[in-house]
Design a protein around this motif. Structure first.
Motif, short mmCIF file in Angstrom:
data_model
loop_
_atom_site.label_atom_id
_atom_site.label_comp_id
_atom_site.label_asym_id
_atom_site.label_seq_id
_atom_site.Cartn_x
_atom_site.Cartn_y
_atom_site.Cartn_z
N LYS A 403 -1.70 1.25 4.10
CA LYS A 403 -2.93 1.57 3.38
C LYS A 403 -2.85 2.93 2.71
N VAL A 406 -0.22 2.78 -0.23
CA VAL A 406 -0.72 2.03 -1.38
C VAL A 406 -1.80 2.84 -2.10
N ALA A 407 -2.66 3.49 -1.32
CA ALA A 407 -3.72 4.29 -1.94
C ALA A 407 -3.11 5.42 -2.77
N LEU A 410 -1.52 4.06 -5.91
CA LEU A 410 -2.56 3.69 -6.86
C LEU A 410 -3.09 4.91 -7.58
N VAL A 428 3.37 -1.74 -5.86
CA VAL A 428 2.07 -1.76 -5.18
C VAL A 428 1.70 -3.20 -4.84
N ALA A 432 1.10 -4.43 -1.07
CA ALA A 432 -0.24 -4.88 -0.70
C ALA A 432 -0.18 -6.28 -0.09
N TRP A 441 -8.83 -6.32 1.49
CA TRP A 441 -8.10 -5.13 1.06
C TRP A 441 -7.09 -5.49 -0.02
N TYR A 442 -6.42 -6.61 0.21
CA TYR A 442 -5.42 -7.05 -0.78
C TYR A 442 -6.09 -7.30 -2.14
N THR A 445 -7.08 -4.13 -3.80
CA THR A 445 -5.93 -3.40 -4.32
C THR A 445 -5.47 -3.96 -5.66
N ASN A 448 -7.86 -3.23 -8.37
CA ASN A 448 -7.71 -1.83 -8.76
C ASN A 448 -6.52 -1.64 -9.67
#
Lengths: 990, 158
Positions: A403, A406-407, A410, A428, A432, A441-442, A445, A448
């Motif tokens: 998490k 990936v954040a 991003l 990413v 993810a 969450w996936y 992501t 996003n």
């Protein structure tokens, strides 16, 4: 012009170079050059014989002109003449010209080779070196043919000068690289390896490059080099910085040789000899220790040389991947470099840590540096360093830090360099998916990703999110809600509209209860984007609209209104117009039931590996994503229900039952069970029958039987068949025969065949390059097989041809017809081939499938067995207990029975056994055998010539201890060879 | 090492050495592409970059860029020092070398490189030994060798 004090000044050359430099424009330069070329040409052609000096000067001018980037088409002969001069400088210039400007004029090569031969046998070391340099610089095959035999002799001869040995070693290396087949070390091997012990450091330095290259290709022959390399390394590492005199470089003893020794050792596993290994570990520890010592010089050359050895040592430690202690020390050392003021060191530390991250011993140690690496991603000023940081984050990612990573990636994407955005997006998306614990969450992501870097989101990425949403019902509502919100943004990326259109079309009903996202609101939102989108997206939206009509009848008038308007129904784009017309018609005339059937929710996609990984690999070029990673991707991919193929395709709407049945719609996702009841039985659907996993035991008769049979007309009677060859052409050669003979069947081909005795679909074969999926169906004595050839590389296969042969008597037993296949398979693409099979009479062998294609330049040639066995033509037969035993008794002659007693290879699970027996194609008869543990089956094999009845009995001793469990398998049939063959086939299955 | 290029800040190619067989067209394309890429980089950036499936190692000395292409397995730092050693050799031979020395004596620059690197690998890393070889060759310059083998050569003399 600088004073040329050394060597032989050529005044005319210097003047010419000055002239060129003084030219004010490109045109002036060309003019001056042309003048000079004319001059040289006339000199060369002139009646007066040129002296050596003039010839040298003119050849040198030509060389200069060539190096400026101009073409030179004469002077070669004069250069060759210089080779035979006995003045060193003339010879030297001649060789230089040849080295730079050699062309494959065979006449010339012969003359050059003659001159080289003379110099090699001159016993004048300076001349010998010149000749060797020339061979090493040109390295052509003709030279290898002429000299590959001679040079090893020069290399190991006792009286050869050191400098000549050095040149000979590297000359041989160059020839080995271009023509390995011509360089045969044989008897010289041991003496070459012993050059590692040579007193002259220069000889060792040169020879080790040769030995390393040879060891990579023939590790076994050269393995004695390991202990020699270790002792040489140990002597260097423990020597004081002045011991090696001129081979010490800025206080570092023999850095080039040390690196090469460490590199050589990476061709081998850790030494088996304890003493050698101990000595080597000691060396590696010393190198790590030295990294901690204060520098002996402030010069960057000192630190570079020292660290070059350190990085090579770390590469060796990673290669061994067996010394946890060293791995962790290496990681700590690299950790220090992560914050070094030298950009080069930070770059290399990030790069090297990437490989450390994949070792189980150091993965955790690498993870401790996460904050530093994230910081590097944010603050490094050089994009290539940031790229390394992103690579490392990707490599160190696991479930615990996904998490966070990936954040960070991003947020980095928002400002990332354009050059690396697409790759970042892929990374990413992969992370993810790979580490998603909750799918909301996936979905967040990926949405996003689209929002931040929509332009760089490739099709694979948005296809994938749709596949995953379709396959996981727990996330569908959330996905619908999220895309609905995302679409509210006034300017949203077209990829977002695609995902939104698709998902709302499928699952918009899940959020329709909320008045803020009522059907009409959803529709108006989507339609507000319509006019801004490209044609493919508009097509997708139209499909979403028709799905809306089904999901929400109340939207029907509005949507029909939209479809009916001129901009749709008369759209100049054929695809859009057709969709508008068809959807409008469909919504007006079809009953609600029909509509509901046609526009049913998409069935789950078959599981398969993520195509994003393949894409990333393609992007980074071969070798960048290790095979390991792909393997891993495959394993991890299994956790998600995703398919790799294209959901946004026009045929996707109700693909389960709409028109244009395309067998390729399912591609390779064959490994798992097909979607359960993908389509209603009533739809008259050919496609469902063709692709349902149900074996021949599935309902045989039915409304759609006709269609099925029509489709499966025997190849010999095909009037409108797509087959290229007419009936009775059994001996005509298959199309596009390649000159090479087909390879013999792979050793594992029998094993591969066994996988398909009880099933019809799956992966037939797979290697690094190619995956072959198979789907097949049988009815009566006819069969149709679909082969799917998937190119796993990023490079196209050319001259792709396949042939099927029926060896021996099989030719008269089976009629196999191949439809042609496209000779070009693009990287990452898949082609399909249809094979029609007719069983004329009973048979035992399998037809051979030969596949040939060129990958890079190399011809690939492999032969497999086609998974066709006699049992495929079984027709199940139901019968009572009484009938069964009566027939059993009738078939009591010894040759009518085949029996085998064998050990169980798998657990004795009743359900699994039943499934396998059904897969065999027979009817499984319940309550026939008095012993409920036993299984009995009956079926009739359909061939064109005859029908052969078969009975089967399988008796497990389930009560025995695991490991001692056995089966007794008995088959009886009216034809003896059949019982025997079936018994062989089946004995491998349980 | 696959090749080495020397070029000026203005993008003029001063020396090219190829250790893999490539067509002239391909060589020109590679040169153009790399010169552009390297010249676009800022001074403080790191000396390594990925390019196609190769690693590029480069360093600037005064007005000249020295640029080497190495393979994935090769060592970047030691390649930087190969460049430096070559510069040292040129420096010693010419006596504080400058770009002009390399332009006017390009053949010498090639000869020195051949003594140091052969087939893309280090042949002799000792500065003394390389220079010794070159100086010996210079001493030979106008000395007429009376070789026993000179007769057959006459065939090729015009």
């Amino acid at each position: 012009m600088p004073a040329v004090s050394k060597g032989d000044g050529m005044r005319g050359l210097a003047v010419f170079i000055s002239d060129i430099r003084n030219c004010k424009s490109k045109e002036a330069e060309i003019k001056r050059i042309n003048k000079e070329l004319a001059n040289i040409r006339s000199k060369f052609k002139g009646d007066k014989a040129l002296d050596g000096y003039s010839k040298k000067k003119y050849v040198c001018k030509l060389l200069f002109i060539f190096l400026l980037g101009h073409d030179i088409d004469f002077g070669h002969m004069e250069a060759v003449n210089l080779l035979s001069s006995n003045k060193y400088t003339e010879k030297q210039i001649g060789y230089l010209f040849i080295s730079v400007l050699v062309n494959s004029n065979s006449e010339l090569i012969r003359l050059i080779n003659n001159a080289i031969k003379n110099d090699l046998s001159s016993r004048n070391p300076t001349f010998m070196c010149l000749a060797l340099h020339c061979i090493a610089n040109v390295g052509s095959r003709e030279m290898a043919e002429a000299f590959a035999g001679e040079i090893p002799r020069i290399l190991v001869a006792g009286d050869t000068m050191d400098s000549v040995k050095q040149s000979a070693a590297l000359c041989l290396l160059r020839l080995y690289r271009t023509s390995p087949d011509l360089v045969l070390m044989g008897e010289w091997t041991s003496r070459v390896v012993h050059l590692l012990n040579d007193q002259h450091m220069g000889v060792v330095t040169a020879a080790i490059s040769l030995i390393t290259c040879l060891s990579q290709k023939n590790p076994e022959e050269f393995k004695t080099c390991v202990s020699l390399a270790v002792s040489r390394l140990s002597r260097i590492v423990s020597s004081a910085s002045t011991d090696l005199q001129d081979y010490t470089y800025y206080f570092v003893p023999a850095p080039w040789l040390s690196c090469k020794l460490l590199r050589l050792l990476q061709c081998y596993p850790p030494p088996e000899d304890g003493a050698v290994k101990g000595r080597l570990v000691e060396c590696l520890e010393t190198i790590l220790n030295k990294a901690q010592e204060p520098p002996k010089s402030k010069k960057v050359q000192h630190s570079n040389a020292k660290n070059a050895i350190l990085f090579e040592a770390i590469a060796l430690i990673i290669h061994y991947d067996s010394e946890p202690n060293l791995l962790v020390r290496a990681c700590n050392q690299l950790g220090q470099f992560l914050q070094h003021r030298e950009t080069n060191l930070r770059y290399l530390a990030l790069e090297s840590m990437c490989t450390l991250a994949s070792s189980e011993f150091s993965h955790e140690a690498v993870k401790t540096h996460i904050e530093t690496v994230i910081n590097a991603l944010k603050t490094e000023r050089d994009v290539s360093v940031r790229q390394r940081a992103a690579d490392l984050l990707y490599a160190m990612c696991d479930r615990s830090n996904a998490k966070q990573i990936v954040a960070e990636m991003l947020s980095y994407l928002e400002t990332a360099d354009y050059s690396i955005r697409e790759e970042m997006v892929l990374k990413v998306a992969i992370l993810a998916e790979k580490y998603a614990v909750d799918y909301s969450w996936y979905v967040d992501t990926i949405l996003n990703l689209i929002r931040i870097a929509g332009d760089y989101v490739s099709e694979e990425v948005w296809y994938r999110v749709i596949q995953i949403v379709i396959n996981r019902d727990d996330v569908q509502g959330y996905a619908a809600k999220t895309v609905f919100e995302a679409l509210q943004a006034p300017a949203c990326h077209e990829n977002m509209v695609k995902v939104g259109g698709y998902i709302l079309g499928e699952f918009g009903n899940l959020i329709a209860g909320d008045p803020r996202s009522s059907p009409l609101v959803q529709f108006n939102l989507l339609h507000s984007k319509f006019h801004l989108c490209s044609v493919p997206t508009r097509a997708l939206l139209l499909s979403a609209y028709i799905k809306f009509i089904n999901l929400f009848p109340e939207t029907k008038p509005t949507i029909q209104e939209v479809l009916r308007c001129d901009s749709q129904i008369r759209n100049s784009d054929v695809e859009l117009q057709q969709r508008a017309v068809e959807y409008l018609k469909l919504s007006s005339i079809a009953s609600t039931d029909v509509l509901a059937t046609v526009l049913e929710e998409m069935p789950p996609f078959p599981e398969r590996e993520s195509s994003i990984l393949a894409k990333l690999k393609k992007k980074k070029g071969p070798g960048a994503v290790s095979g390991n990673e792909l393997e891993e991707g495959k394993r991890e991919g299994g956790e998600l229900n995703g398919a790799g193929e294209r959901p946004g395709d026009s045929s996707a709407i109700g693909a389960s039952n709409a028109s244009t049945p395309s067998p390729s719609a399912d591609l390779l996702g064959l490994r798992s069970a097909a979607p359960v009841s993908a389509a209603p039985p009533s739809a008259g659907s050919l496609l469902v029958d063709v692709f349902s996993e149900a074996g021949p035991a599935a309902p045989a008769a039915g409304a759609n039987d006709d269609g099925f049979l029509r489709d499966l007309e025997p190849p010999t009677e095909s009037s409108d068949s797509l087959l290229a060859e007419g009936p009775g052409d059994s001996d005509s050669a298959p199309p596009s025969v390649v000159s090479e003979d087909p390879a013999p069947p792979l050793p594992e081909s029998d094993e591969l065949l066994n996988k398909f005795v009880c099933k019809n679909n799956g992966v037939l074969f797979e290697n690094q390059l190619l995956q072959i999926g198979v789907k097949s169906e049988y009815r009566q004595n006819l069969g149709r097989m679909y082969l799917f050839y998937g190119n796993k590389t990023s490079v196209q296969f050319v001259n792709f041809t396949t042939t099927v042969s029926c060896p021996g008597e099989l030719q008269s037993q089976l009629n196999v017809q191949l439809k042609p296949v496209d000779p070009l398979v693009e990287g990452g693409a898949q082609v399909q081939q249809v094979i029609n099979i007719e069983c004329l009479t009973v048979f035992s062998d399998a037809p051979l499938l030969n596949i040939k294609f060129r990958y890079g330049g190399a011809l690939q040639n492999l032969t497999l067995k086609l998974p066709v066995a006699i049992n495929k033509f079984f027709q199940p037969t139901e019968m009572s207990s009484h009938d069964f035993f009566q027939r059993w008794k009738q078939l009591s002659q010894p040759q009518q029975e085949a029996q085998k007693i064998f050990k169980a290879n798998h657990a004795m699970d009743t359900e699994v056994l039943k499934a396998k027996l059904l897969g065999l194609g027979t009817a499984l008869l319940e309550k026939v055998d008095p012993n409920p543990d036993n299984f009995v089956c009956a079926g009739v094999i359909q061939t064109k010539a005859q029908q052969v009845g078969c009975l089967l009995r399988l008796e497990p001793n389930a009560q025995a201890q695991p490991g001692e469990q056995m089966y007794r398998l008995t088959l009886r049939s009216s034809k003896d060879t059949v019982a025997k063959r079936l018994c062989e086939l089946l004995a491998e299955q349980f | 090492m696959q090749f080495m290029l020397l070029f000026s800040r203005q993008g003029k190619l001063r020396l090219q050495k190829w250790y893999v067989p490539l067509s002239d067209k391909e060589k020109k394309k590679i040169t153009r592409e790399l010169v552009q890429t390297v010249l676009a980089r800022k001074p403080k950036m790191c000396s390594f970059l990925e390019w196609r499936d190769l690693k590029i190692v480069y360093k600037r000395y005064a007005s000249l860029y020295f640029c080497c292409a190495i393979e994935d397995q090769d060592n970047e730092l030691i390649t930087l020092e190969i460049i430096h050693r070559y510069v040292e050799l040129l420096d010693k031979y010419f006596g504080s070398v400058c770009e002009l020395d390399i332009i006017f004596n390009f053949e010498k620059a090639y000869f020195i490189l051949d003594e140091f690197l052969l087939g893309g690998e280090a042949q002799e890393t000792s500065k003394k030994n390389v220079l010794k070889a070159i100086e010996q060759a210079d001493l030979l310059q106008e000395v007429n060798y009376s070789l026993s083998l000179s007769l057959p050569h006459a065939v090729f003399m015009v």
